[in-house]
Design an enzyme around this catalytic site. Structure first.
Site, PDB file in Angstrom:
ATOM      1  N   PRO A  10       0.890  -1.158  -0.150  1.00  0.00           N
ATOM      2  CA  PRO A  10      -0.049   0.110  -0.289  1.00  0.00           C
ATOM      3  C   PRO A  10       0.945   1.257  -0.144  1.00  0.00           C
ATOM      4  CG  PRO A  10      -0.273  -1.110   2.228  1.00  0.00           C
ATOM      5  CD  PRO A  10       0.407  -2.193   0.944  1.00  0.00           C
ATOM      6  N   ASN A  11       0.160   2.068  -0.708  1.00  0.00           N
ATOM      7  CA  ASN A  11       0.962   3.450  -1.109  1.00  0.00           C
ATOM      8  C   ASN A  11       2.064   3.665  -1.507  1.00  0.00           C
ATOM      9  OD1 ASN A  11      -1.162   5.075   0.696  1.00  0.00           O
ATOM     10  ND2 ASN A  11      -0.467   3.722   2.412  1.00  0.00           N
ATOM     11  N   ARG A  18       4.448  11.194  -2.380  1.00  0.00           N
ATOM     12  CA  ARG A  18       4.293  10.673  -0.887  1.00  0.00           C
ATOM     13  C   ARG A  18       5.701  11.020  -0.188  1.00  0.00           C
ATOM     14  NH1 ARG A  18       4.654   4.465   1.099  1.00  0.00           N
ATOM     15  NH2 ARG A  18       4.152   4.899   3.235  1.00  0.00           N
ATOM     16  N   TYR A  23      10.787   9.025   1.005  1.00  0.00           N
ATOM     17  CA  TYR A  23      10.969   8.025  -0.048  1.00  0.00           C
ATOM     18  C   TYR A  23      11.581   8.338  -1.350  1.00  0.00           C
ATOM     19  CZ  TYR A  23       7.714   5.593   3.447  1.00  0.00           C
ATOM     20  OH  TYR A  23       7.490   5.099   4.560  1.00  0.00           O
ATOM     21  N   ASN A  74       7.824  -5.477  -1.078  1.00  0.00           N
ATOM     22  CA  ASN A  74       8.153  -4.340   0.004  1.00  0.00           C
ATOM     23  C   ASN A  74       6.697  -4.586   0.553  1.00  0.00           C
ATOM     24  OD1 ASN A  74       8.103  -2.253   1.519  1.00  0.00           O
ATOM     25  ND2 ASN A  74       8.864  -0.901  -0.202  1.00  0.00           N
ATOM     26  N   ALA A  77       3.156  -0.603   4.667  1.00  0.00           N
ATOM     27  CA  ALA A  77       2.673  -0.510   6.142  1.00  0.00           C
ATOM     28  C   ALA A  77       2.171  -2.054   6.744  1.00  0.00           C
ATOM     29  CB  ALA A  77       1.546   0.212   6.201  1.00  0.00           C
ATOM     30  N   HIS A  80       4.458  -4.540   9.182  1.00  0.00           N
ATOM     31  CA  HIS A  80       4.278  -4.337  10.592  1.00  0.00           C
ATOM     32  C   HIS A  80       2.894  -4.889  11.187  1.00  0.00           C
ATOM     33  CE1 HIS A  80       7.514  -1.779   9.334  1.00  0.00           C
ATOM     34  NE2 HIS A  80       6.391  -0.911   8.751  1.00  0.00           N
ATOM     35  N   GLU A  98      12.889  -9.379   1.375  1.00  0.00           N
ATOM     36  CA  GLU A  98      12.149  -8.300   1.805  1.00  0.00           C
ATOM     37  C   GLU A  98      12.952  -7.000   1.421  1.00  0.00           C
ATOM     38  OE1 GLU A  98      10.936  -8.737   5.885  1.00  0.00           O
ATOM     39  OE2 GLU A  98      10.504  -6.603   6.249  1.00  0.00           O
ATOM     40  N   HIS A 100      12.984  -2.553   1.918  1.00  0.00           N
ATOM     41  CA  HIS A 100      12.305  -1.244   2.178  1.00  0.00           C
ATOM     42  C   HIS A 100      13.020  -0.036   1.615  1.00  0.00           C
ATOM     43  CE1 HIS A 100       9.378  -3.270   4.884  1.00  0.00           C
ATOM     44  NE2 HIS A 100      10.514  -4.049   5.211  1.00  0.00           N
ATOM     45  N   LEU A 101      12.479   0.923   0.958  1.00  0.00           N
ATOM     46  CA  LEU A 101      13.201   1.866   0.606  1.00  0.00           C
ATOM     47  C   LEU A 101      13.783   2.706   1.878  1.00  0.00           C
ATOM     48  CD1 LEU A 101      10.176   3.517  -1.531  1.00  0.00           C
ATOM     49  CD2 LEU A 101      12.318   2.741  -2.505  1.00  0.00           C
ATOM     50  N   ARG A 107      13.414   4.633  12.268  1.00  0.00           N
ATOM     51  CA  ARG A 107      12.290   5.513  12.178  1.00  0.00           C
ATOM     52  C   ARG A 107      11.302   4.935  13.371  1.00  0.00           C
ATOM     53  NH1 ARG A 107       9.588   4.988   6.548  1.00  0.00           N
ATOM     54  NH2 ARG A 107       8.116   6.823   7.397  1.00  0.00           N
ATOM     55  N   ARG A 111       7.608   0.601  13.412  1.00  0.00           N
ATOM     56  CA  ARG A 111       8.127   0.143  12.104  1.00  0.00           C
ATOM     57  C   ARG A 111       9.212  -0.736  12.360  1.00  0.00           C
ATOM     58  NH1 ARG A 111       5.653   3.506   8.082  1.00  0.00           N
ATOM     59  NH2 ARG A 111       5.227   5.555   9.235  1.00  0.00           N
TER      60      ARG A 111
HETATM   61  C1  DQA Z   1       8.346   1.170   3.538  1.00  0.00           C
HETATM   62  C2  DQA Z   1       8.458   1.266   5.215  1.00  0.00           C
HETATM   63  C3  DQA Z   1       7.061   0.956   5.797  1.00  0.00           C
HETATM   64  O1  DQA Z   1       7.116   1.390   7.531  1.00  0.00           O
HETATM   65  C4  DQA Z   1       6.042   2.239   5.151  1.00  0.00           C
HETATM   66  O2  DQA Z   1       4.634   1.761   5.909  1.00  0.00           O
HETATM   67  C5  DQA Z   1       5.909   1.882   4.098  1.00  0.00           C
HETATM   68  C6  DQA Z   1       7.127   1.838   3.195  1.00  0.00           C
HETATM   69  C7  DQA Z   1       9.731   1.315   3.056  1.00  0.00           C
HETATM   70  O3  DQA Z   1       9.456   1.044   1.869  1.00  0.00           O
HETATM   71  O4  DQA Z   1      10.432   2.099   3.526  1.00  0.00           O
HETATM   72  O5  DQA Z   1       4.682   2.304   3.250  1.00  0.00           O
HETATM   73  O6  DQA Z   1       8.052  -0.292   3.471  1.00  0.00           O
END
Ligand code: DQA
Length: 143
Positions: A10-11, A18, A23, A74, A77, A80, A98, A100-101, A107, A111
């Site tokens: 998501p997102n 964003r 990011y 990835n 959210a 978590h 896995e 994460h950007l 953070r 997270r």
């Molecule tokens: C994320 C880190 C997550 O905590 C966050 O909710 C994201 C992006 C990252 O790529 O850094 O949506 O997975």
């Protein structure tokens, strides 16, 4: 040729707009181009999927069974919160990296926990787009 499924949660379709300080300013389409070019350079076939819906991500993981040699995910959210995504990965038993950007460990506290990390063979955090290339490299080098 190894087939790798790249799943973004998501997102991540909102990249560019964003929280660019976290990011970056490149958009989701730029990420798709980056992944495609990295895969080609490494001699891999990569298919990308993005969804804002937990169930759609689980369906995608289930459908990968017998089709893909590796998964790069990835979970955003859902990282978590989602025991269901962890269980889907365990069910299909496809090797998973896995990504994460951002560096989730530096953070907010919430997270720091990842359910998917309980299954993933490798976790890459805080390397931006390059993290996806490193994940693909893992599969190109893997026996
Ligand atoms: C994320 C880190 C997550 O905590 C966050 O909710 C994201 C992006 C990252 O790529 O850094 O949506 O997975």
């Amino acid at each position: 040729m190894k087939k790798i499924l790249v799943i973004n949660g998501p997102n991540l379709n909102m990249l560019g707009l964003r929280e660019p300080a976290i990011y970056g300013s490149r958009d989701y389409n730029a990420l798709l181009v980056f992944i495609r070019e990295s895969a080609t350079a490494l001699g891999l076939e990569a298919e990308c999927f993005q969804s804002n819906h937990e169930g759609a991500i689980i369906d995608c993981i289930q459908q990968a069974y017998g089709v893909f040699d590796g998964i790069v995910i990835n979970p955003a959210a859902y990282t978590h919160t989602s025991v269901a995504i962890l269980d889907a990965l365990k069910a299909v038993a496809i090797p998973t990296v896995e990504v994460h950007l951002s560096d989730v460990d530096s953070r907010e506290e919430f997270r720091h926990r990842s359910f998917v990390s309980l299954y993933a063979c490798k976790v890459i955090k805080g390397h931006g787009f390059d993290g996806y290339r490193e994940a693909l490299e893992y599969f190109s080098e893997k026996k």
